[in-house]
Every structure is written in C-alpha cells, then in structure tokens.
Design a protein around this motif. Structure first.
Motif, mmCIF file in Angstrom:
data_model
loop_
_atom_site.group_PDB
_atom_site.id
_atom_site.type_symbol
_atom_site.label_atom_id
_atom_site.label_comp_id
_atom_site.label_asym_id
_atom_site.label_seq_id
_atom_site.Cartn_x
_atom_site.Cartn_y
_atom_site.Cartn_z
ATOM 1 N N TYR A 46 0.825 -1.212 0.000
ATOM 2 C CA TYR A 46 0.000 0.000 0.000
ATOM 3 C C TYR A 46 0.862 1.266 0.000
ATOM 4 O O TYR A 46 0.431 2.323 0.467
ATOM 5 C CB TYR A 46 -0.961 -0.029 1.190
ATOM 6 N N GLU A 47 2.059 1.126 -0.542
ATOM 7 C CA GLU A 47 2.931 2.271 -0.839
ATOM 8 C C GLU A 47 3.372 3.061 0.385
ATOM 9 O O GLU A 47 3.491 4.298 0.327
ATOM 10 C CB GLU A 47 2.237 3.202 -1.840
ATOM 11 N N ALA A 48 3.629 2.384 1.481
ATOM 12 C CA ALA A 48 4.114 3.076 2.676
ATOM 13 C C ALA A 48 5.593 3.424 2.500
ATOM 14 O O ALA A 48 6.449 2.550 2.533
ATOM 15 C CB ALA A 48 3.926 2.195 3.909
ATOM 16 N N ALA A 49 5.875 4.710 2.311
ATOM 17 C CA ALA A 49 7.264 5.143 2.125
ATOM 18 C C ALA A 49 8.051 5.048 3.431
ATOM 19 O O ALA A 49 9.257 4.809 3.433
ATOM 20 C CB ALA A 49 7.287 6.576 1.599
ATOM 21 N N ASP B 135 18.007 -6.296 5.540
ATOM 22 C CA ASP B 135 18.342 -6.791 4.204
ATOM 23 C C ASP B 135 17.149 -7.400 3.476
ATOM 24 O O ASP B 135 17.184 -7.575 2.257
ATOM 25 C CB ASP B 135 19.478 -7.820 4.286
ATOM 26 N N LEU B 136 16.109 -7.752 4.222
ATOM 27 C CA LEU B 136 14.897 -8.284 3.589
ATOM 28 C C LEU B 136 14.107 -7.184 2.882
ATOM 29 O O LEU B 136 13.354 -7.447 1.938
ATOM 30 C CB LEU B 136 13.983 -8.935 4.633
ATOM 31 N N PHE B 137 14.286 -5.949 3.361
ATOM 32 C CA PHE B 137 13.497 -4.831 2.837
ATOM 33 C C PHE B 137 14.412 -3.661 2.484
ATOM 34 O O PHE B 137 14.262 -2.549 3.000
ATOM 35 C CB PHE B 137 12.449 -4.408 3.870
ATOM 36 N N LYS B 138 15.366 -3.932 1.613
ATOM 37 C CA LYS B 138 16.337 -2.911 1.221
ATOM 38 C C LYS B 138 15.640 -1.707 0.599
ATOM 39 O O LYS B 138 14.761 -1.837 -0.233
ATOM 40 C CB LYS B 138 17.338 -3.502 0.229
ATOM 41 N N GLY B 139 16.040 -0.534 1.065
ATOM 42 C CA GLY B 139 15.471 0.695 0.546
ATOM 43 C C GLY B 139 14.262 1.201 1.321
ATOM 44 O O GLY B 139 13.861 2.356 1.164
ATOM 45 N N GLN B 140 13.690 0.345 2.148
ATOM 46 C CA GLN B 140 12.520 0.759 2.935
ATOM 47 C C GLN B 140 12.974 1.608 4.121
ATOM 48 O O GLN B 140 13.963 1.296 4.786
ATOM 49 C CB GLN B 140 11.756 -0.462 3.446
ATOM 50 N N LEU B 141 12.241 2.680 4.407
ATOM 51 C CA LEU B 141 12.556 3.560 5.522
ATOM 52 C C LEU B 141 11.743 3.159 6.755
ATOM 53 O O LEU B 141 10.543 2.889 6.650
ATOM 54 C CB LEU B 141 12.248 5.013 5.159
ATOM 55 N N PHE B 142 12.420 3.138 7.911
ATOM 56 C CA PHE B 142 11.771 2.735 9.162
ATOM 57 C C PHE B 142 11.992 3.766 10.263
ATOM 58 O O PHE B 142 13.047 4.390 10.338
ATOM 59 C CB PHE B 142 12.334 1.394 9.652
ATOM 60 N N ILE B 143 10.985 3.900 11.142
ATOM 61 C CA ILE B 143 11.084 4.770 12.305
ATOM 62 C C ILE B 143 10.528 4.018 13.523
ATOM 63 O O ILE B 143 9.343 3.687 13.556
ATOM 64 C CB ILE B 143 10.349 6.107 12.079
ATOM 65 N N PRO B 144 11.364 3.714 14.521
ATOM 66 C CA PRO B 144 10.869 3.024 15.720
ATOM 67 C C PRO B 144 10.150 3.995 16.651
ATOM 68 O O PRO B 144 10.574 5.142 16.821
ATOM 69 C CB PRO B 144 12.156 2.489 16.358
ATOM 70 N N ASN C 6 22.326 2.801 14.003
ATOM 71 C CA ASN C 6 23.267 1.818 13.438
ATOM 72 C C ASN C 6 22.537 0.600 12.891
ATOM 73 O O ASN C 6 23.030 -0.070 11.973
ATOM 74 C CB ASN C 6 24.284 1.383 14.497
ATOM 75 N N SER C 7 21.362 0.314 13.433
ATOM 76 C CA SER C 7 20.594 -0.843 12.958
ATOM 77 C C SER C 7 19.934 -0.577 11.606
ATOM 78 O O SER C 7 19.506 -1.512 10.927
ATOM 79 C CB SER C 7 19.532 -1.242 13.984
ATOM 80 N N GLY C 8 19.820 0.725 11.260
ATOM 81 C CA GLY C 8 19.291 1.048 9.945
ATOM 82 C C GLY C 8 18.053 1.920 9.888
ATOM 83 O O GLY C 8 17.515 2.140 8.808
#
Length: 216
Positions: free
Chosen positions: A130-133, A153-162, A178-180
């Motif tokens: 659903y196109e979650a950037a 590495d499973l979701f290369k290029g995906q941006l995450f915010i904890p 450091n985790s990405g």
C-alpha cells in the motif's frame, strides 16, 4: 516535490518525530510552541481522546498564524472515517498503529504521507503493498534494534522509524540508527503532557543526541 515527499524529507532531516496527546487546547498549544522554539519542524498529535479533533484544529490554526514551516500530522488513525476527518481538516501526514487498506487508500488519494505501524515482516510486506514510504516499528521497546538489523536486508530501501520506548540517551539512539532506521519517534520519554517544565531544553538535547547518533 509533492506534499508527501516534502513531509518525508522533513522527518528524515529532523531525525526525530515527537508525539503526544492532551485534551486541553491551551496546554497542547503551549507544548507545541515549546517544541517549535527548540527546533522541531515536524510533529505528530495523537488521536487518543475525545478532544483530539478540537485540539488538532486549534493547533493547525495557531501553526498557520505563529509557527511557519511546521508540519502537523495526526497519529493513532485506525479507520477510514478518522483518516477522512483529519485529512479534510488539514493534517500534513497520517500515522496508524495498524495496516488498514482503506486508510492507506484514502491517504494516498489525498497525496499525503501514510506511516503505518508494523511488528512483523509480513506486516511490513503488506505496508509496502500500500505504498508506505515510511514504516513505524511499533512497539519499539519490544522489537529492539536487533529486530531492525535482522530484517534490514529483507526490505532494502525501505525507511523505518521506531516508536515506543526509544530513550533520550546516546547509546540507545546510536544502536537504533546503526541498525538502519532513518529517524526515531518519541512520546512520553520526551514529552510529559502534564508537565512542560524543561521541555524546550530536553528537546534541544534530544535533537543534538540524534545528530551525534547519526554520525558514523
């Protein structure tokens, strides 16, 4: 650059997304003004009480008059009706604790940034459908930086915010970056809605620690 891209860029530059809920209009305005004075330019108000719409409407009004360049988003949006209400009101972005396809579709149609909460690889995959950037890792205190490192590495290029349990402490922030992750969400660890004393100084410190944590 469209609205979605502009807000995403602002979150990435800031590196931190403050969030809170308070049912008092004046207190909420005061808190956001302190955050703004400290340097915050993207902020999430959470839809966690009966007065959320009333308070958010006033925040938008005060923002337009007194806080130029501030992007105001609404969080804890779980259904299409809530999304429509706040999108029509003028929310700059919408955050959800879950993946609701009808919310995603409405937000995407409105040209806004949608940030869904995910806890598993399967949920992340569905969010991408659903196109979650930008995807919120929630609750972060349960998942931890190790989870982010494992799925990166499973979701290369995906941006995450904890979000949920991220500390205003250099080693904790550094472990997350450091985790990405690209930014961190901060609620009660940064903002106590019942006590605004020292919020400006605390926010300045948090912004500085995030800057340090991102340095290689």
């Amino acid at each position: 650059m469209n609205k979605r891209e502009i807000v995403l860029k602002a979150i990435l530059q800031q590196g931190i997304l403050p969030l809170f809920y308070h049912d008092d209009v004046a207190e909420s305005v005061g808190l956001v003004k302190k955050l703004y004075k400290a340097g915050i330019r993207v902020f999430e108000f959470t839809n966690r009480g009966d007065k959320a719409a009333i308070v958010f409407k006033e925040l938008l009004s005060v923002r337009d008059r007194e806080m130029p360049g501030l992007y105001l988003g609404i969080g804890t949006i779980k259904n299409r009706e809530e999304a429509a209400l706040f999108a029509d009101m003028g929310a700059d972005f919408i955050v959800s604790p879950i993946i609701n396809p009808s919310v995603a579709e409405l937000v995407n149609e409105a040209g806004l940034l949608w940030i869904p909460g995910c806890m598993t690889p399967t949920e992340i995959y569905h969010a991408q459908e659903y196109e979650a950037a930008l995807i919120k890792l929630f609750p972060a205190n349960i998942l931890g930086p190790g989870f982010m490192s494992a799925i990166r590495d499973l979701f290369k290029g995906q941006l995450f915010i904890p979000t949920g349990g991220v500390d205003i402490e250099l080693s904790n922030l550094r472990s997350w970056f450091n985790s990405g992750v690209c930014a961190v969400g901060m609620g009660s660890k940064l903002i106590d809605p019942k006590n605004a004393d020292g919020l400006e100084e605390k926010t300045v410190l948090a912004l500085d620690l995030v800057k340090q944590a991102r340095q290689k």
